[in-house]
Design a protein around this motif. Structure first.
Motif, PDB file in Angstrom:
ATOM      1  N   SER A   2      -0.604  13.404   5.905  1.00  0.00           N
ATOM      2  CA  SER A   2      -1.381  12.620   4.947  1.00  0.00           C
ATOM      3  C   SER A   2      -0.684  12.551   3.600  1.00  0.00           C
ATOM      4  O   SER A   2      -0.574  11.489   3.007  1.00  0.00           O
ATOM      5  CB  SER A   2      -2.763  13.243   4.759  1.00  0.00           C
ATOM      6  OG  SER A   2      -3.713  12.600   5.550  1.00  0.00           O
ATOM      7  N   ASP A   3      -0.236  13.733   3.142  1.00  0.00           N
ATOM      8  CA  ASP A   3       0.403  13.775   1.836  1.00  0.00           C
ATOM      9  C   ASP A   3       1.635  12.886   1.810  1.00  0.00           C
ATOM     10  O   ASP A   3       1.881  12.174   0.843  1.00  0.00           O
ATOM     11  CB  ASP A   3       0.789  15.217   1.472  1.00  0.00           C
ATOM     12  CG  ASP A   3      -0.432  16.046   1.085  1.00  0.00           C
ATOM     13  OD1 ASP A   3      -1.492  15.448   0.861  1.00  0.00           O
ATOM     14  OD2 ASP A   3      -0.307  17.274   1.018  1.00  0.00           O
ATOM     15  N   SER A   4       2.419  12.898   2.905  1.00  0.00           N
ATOM     16  CA  SER A   4       3.648  12.110   2.890  1.00  0.00           C
ATOM     17  C   SER A   4       3.348  10.612   2.868  1.00  0.00           C
ATOM     18  O   SER A   4       4.020   9.862   2.161  1.00  0.00           O
ATOM     19  CB  SER A   4       4.527  12.461   4.099  1.00  0.00           C
ATOM     20  OG  SER A   4       3.893  12.115   5.306  1.00  0.00           O
ATOM     21  N   ILE A   5       2.347  10.156   3.622  1.00  0.00           N
ATOM     22  CA  ILE A   5       1.991   8.742   3.588  1.00  0.00           C
ATOM     23  C   ILE A   5       1.413   8.369   2.227  1.00  0.00           C
ATOM     24  O   ILE A   5       1.762   7.333   1.652  1.00  0.00           O
ATOM     25  CB  ILE A   5       1.009   8.396   4.735  1.00  0.00           C
ATOM     26  CG1 ILE A   5       1.758   8.387   6.070  1.00  0.00           C
ATOM     27  CG2 ILE A   5       0.335   7.048   4.503  1.00  0.00           C
ATOM     28  CD1 ILE A   5       0.907   8.030   7.268  1.00  0.00           C
ATOM     29  N   ILE A   9       3.090   5.657  -0.316  1.00  0.00           N
ATOM     30  CA  ILE A   9       2.385   4.502  -0.879  1.00  0.00           C
ATOM     31  C   ILE A   9       2.488   4.512  -2.406  1.00  0.00           C
ATOM     32  O   ILE A   9       2.734   3.472  -3.033  1.00  0.00           O
ATOM     33  CB  ILE A   9       0.913   4.492  -0.421  1.00  0.00           C
ATOM     34  CG1 ILE A   9       0.834   4.134   1.069  1.00  0.00           C
ATOM     35  CG2 ILE A   9       0.080   3.501  -1.243  1.00  0.00           C
ATOM     36  CD1 ILE A   9      -0.548   4.250   1.665  1.00  0.00           C
ATOM     37  N   ALA A  10       2.333   5.682  -2.998  1.00  0.00           N
ATOM     38  CA  ALA A  10       2.464   5.785  -4.461  1.00  0.00           C
ATOM     39  C   ALA A  10       3.870   5.398  -4.908  1.00  0.00           C
ATOM     40  O   ALA A  10       4.048   4.699  -5.919  1.00  0.00           O
ATOM     41  CB  ALA A  10       2.123   7.198  -4.911  1.00  0.00           C
ATOM     42  N   SER A  11       4.880   5.831  -4.141  1.00  0.00           N
ATOM     43  CA  SER A  11       6.268   5.512  -4.482  1.00  0.00           C
ATOM     44  C   SER A  11       6.535   4.013  -4.358  1.00  0.00           C
ATOM     45  O   SER A  11       7.149   3.402  -5.245  1.00  0.00           O
ATOM     46  CB  SER A  11       7.215   6.293  -3.562  1.00  0.00           C
ATOM     47  OG  SER A  11       8.549   5.907  -3.770  1.00  0.00           O
ATOM     48  N   VAL A  12       6.076   3.406  -3.255  1.00  0.00           N
ATOM     49  CA  VAL A  12       6.284   1.965  -3.061  1.00  0.00           C
ATOM     50  C   VAL A  12       5.545   1.172  -4.137  1.00  0.00           C
ATOM     51  O   VAL A  12       6.085   0.199  -4.690  1.00  0.00           O
ATOM     52  CB  VAL A  12       5.813   1.544  -1.653  1.00  0.00           C
ATOM     53  CG1 VAL A  12       5.786   0.026  -1.520  1.00  0.00           C
ATOM     54  CG2 VAL A  12       6.728   2.139  -0.589  1.00  0.00           C
ATOM     55  N   THR A  13       4.329   1.586  -4.456  1.00  0.00           N
ATOM     56  CA  THR A  13       3.572   0.903  -5.507  1.00  0.00           C
ATOM     57  C   THR A  13       4.307   0.983  -6.834  1.00  0.00           C
ATOM     58  O   THR A  13       4.364   0.000  -7.592  1.00  0.00           O
ATOM     59  CB  THR A  13       2.164   1.512  -5.638  1.00  0.00           C
ATOM     60  OG1 THR A  13       1.489   1.392  -4.380  1.00  0.00           O
ATOM     61  CG2 THR A  13       1.352   0.804  -6.709  1.00  0.00           C
ATOM     62  N   LEU A  32       0.570  -5.237  -1.920  1.00  0.00           N
ATOM     63  CA  LEU A  32       1.289  -4.481  -0.903  1.00  0.00           C
ATOM     64  C   LEU A  32       0.592  -4.643   0.441  1.00  0.00           C
ATOM     65  O   LEU A  32      -0.601  -4.329   0.571  1.00  0.00           O
ATOM     66  CB  LEU A  32       1.340  -2.997  -1.289  1.00  0.00           C
ATOM     67  CG  LEU A  32       1.841  -2.033  -0.202  1.00  0.00           C
ATOM     68  CD1 LEU A  32       3.281  -2.369   0.218  1.00  0.00           C
ATOM     69  CD2 LEU A  32       1.749  -0.585  -0.687  1.00  0.00           C
ATOM     70  N   LEU A  33       1.324  -5.143   1.436  1.00  0.00           N
ATOM     71  CA  LEU A  33       0.843  -5.189   2.812  1.00  0.00           C
ATOM     72  C   LEU A  33       1.573  -4.093   3.580  1.00  0.00           C
ATOM     73  O   LEU A  33       2.797  -4.131   3.727  1.00  0.00           O
ATOM     74  CB  LEU A  33       1.132  -6.559   3.430  1.00  0.00           C
ATOM     75  CG  LEU A  33       0.704  -6.746   4.892  1.00  0.00           C
ATOM     76  CD1 LEU A  33      -0.812  -6.635   5.033  1.00  0.00           C
ATOM     77  CD2 LEU A  33       1.192  -8.087   5.430  1.00  0.00           C
ATOM     78  N   ALA A  34       0.833  -3.098   4.050  1.00  0.00           N
ATOM     79  CA  ALA A  34       1.426  -1.987   4.795  1.00  0.00           C
ATOM     80  C   ALA A  34       1.593  -2.399   6.251  1.00  0.00           C
ATOM     81  O   ALA A  34       0.610  -2.684   6.934  1.00  0.00           O
ATOM     82  CB  ALA A  34       0.534  -0.747   4.685  1.00  0.00           C
ATOM     83  N   VAL A 219       5.672  -4.030   3.774  1.00  0.00           N
ATOM     84  CA  VAL A 219       6.442  -2.788   3.775  1.00  0.00           C
ATOM     85  C   VAL A 219       5.942  -1.859   4.872  1.00  0.00           C
ATOM     86  O   VAL A 219       4.761  -1.515   4.906  1.00  0.00           O
ATOM     87  CB  VAL A 219       6.349  -2.086   2.405  1.00  0.00           C
ATOM     88  CG1 VAL A 219       7.141  -0.782   2.422  1.00  0.00           C
ATOM     89  CG2 VAL A 219       6.865  -3.011   1.304  1.00  0.00           C
ATOM     90  N   GLY A 220       6.840  -1.471   5.765  1.00  0.00           N
ATOM     91  CA  GLY A 220       6.477  -0.556   6.839  1.00  0.00           C
ATOM     92  C   GLY A 220       7.245   0.746   6.778  1.00  0.00           C
ATOM     93  O   GLY A 220       6.676   1.822   6.580  1.00  0.00           O
TER      94      GLY A 220
END
Length: 231
Positions: A2-5, A9-13, A32-34, A219-220
């Motif tokens: 969970s923490d890594s995802i 997401i925080a990093s990509v944002t 952002l579209l995951a 972004v995947g």
């Protein structure tokens, strides 16, 4: 996990916000579209818990399965892969968005099969901006006729254009292909079509796409990690 995802997401944002600022665009102007294709519903649920709401799927059965499993969550499902005419009903009944309209027959089937109890399906026309035969999408010179025909369909709302550029590190090539899509969008807007969505940019070329006018990046890998396709 969970923490890594959540951290991803925080990093990509953060990368999106930096690219918006560098392009002189307002913060929050790019969504952002995951892209969750090939990843389990549990990974989608973890991203949802981190605040992500829009998810992209490429395969009809996978979209159908995850949407059913996660039906209790207010997820916005985007279908972004090639769509065959015999699979349109599932997408019309399940997805909120379709990014990969490349011919009128598919759009007509989606419109006819969209349940009247649901709002119109939000759609984008996919352009083949690289000219590669292996790539899906209509040719740029065909976009005008297709866009006007799609915009007239009652079960759909045409929102904009999508592209998948050539897989290259050449910045000039990417810029030219992104500019081609933006130019077609501008022409369609001059025709009076109200288009607010430019779906382009992925993990590797996000900043360039945003500089070229993207309003939604797909972004995947940068969120979920490397994909493992079945052999």
């Amino acid at each position: 996990m969970s923490d890594s995802i959540a951290q991803a997401i925080a990093s990509v944002t953060g990368r999106i916000r930096a690219a918006e600022a560098a392009a002189g665009r307002a913060a929050g102007s790019v969504r952002l579209l995951a892209v969750s294709k090939t990843f389990p519903a549990s990974a989608v649920a973890e991203a949802y818990a981190a605040g992500q709401r829009a998810f992209g799927e490429n395969y009809v059965q996978e979209l159908q399965g995850k949407a059913a499993e996660l039906a209790a969550l207010d997820i916005e499902w985007h279908f972004i892969g090639p769509l065959q005419s015999n699979k349109t009903r599932i997408v019309a009944e399940t997805a909120h968005w379709v990014h990969s309209i490349e011919r009128l027959k598919i759009a007509q089937r989606l419109s006819e099969q969209r349940p009247s109890s649901l709002p119109p399906l939000q759609v984008c026309i996919q352009l083949n901006v690289s000219g590669e035969q292996s790539k899906s999408g209509c040719q740029p010179h065909e976009a005008r006729e297709l866009a006007h025909a799609v915009a007239a369909l009652p079960g759909l709302q045409l929102r904009g254009l999508m592209c998948i550029p050539e897989a290259t590190d050449n910045a000039e090539t990417l810029a030219a292909q992104f500019a081609l899509l933006s130019g077609v969008r501008d022409e369609l807007q001059q025709d009076g079509l109200k288009l607010d969505t430019v779906s382009m940019g992925m993990s590797s070329d996000m900043a360039q796409a945003i500089a070229a006018g993207s309003t939604m990046v797909r972004v995947g890998t940068a969120i979920f990690g490397a994909r493992h396709y079945p052999q």
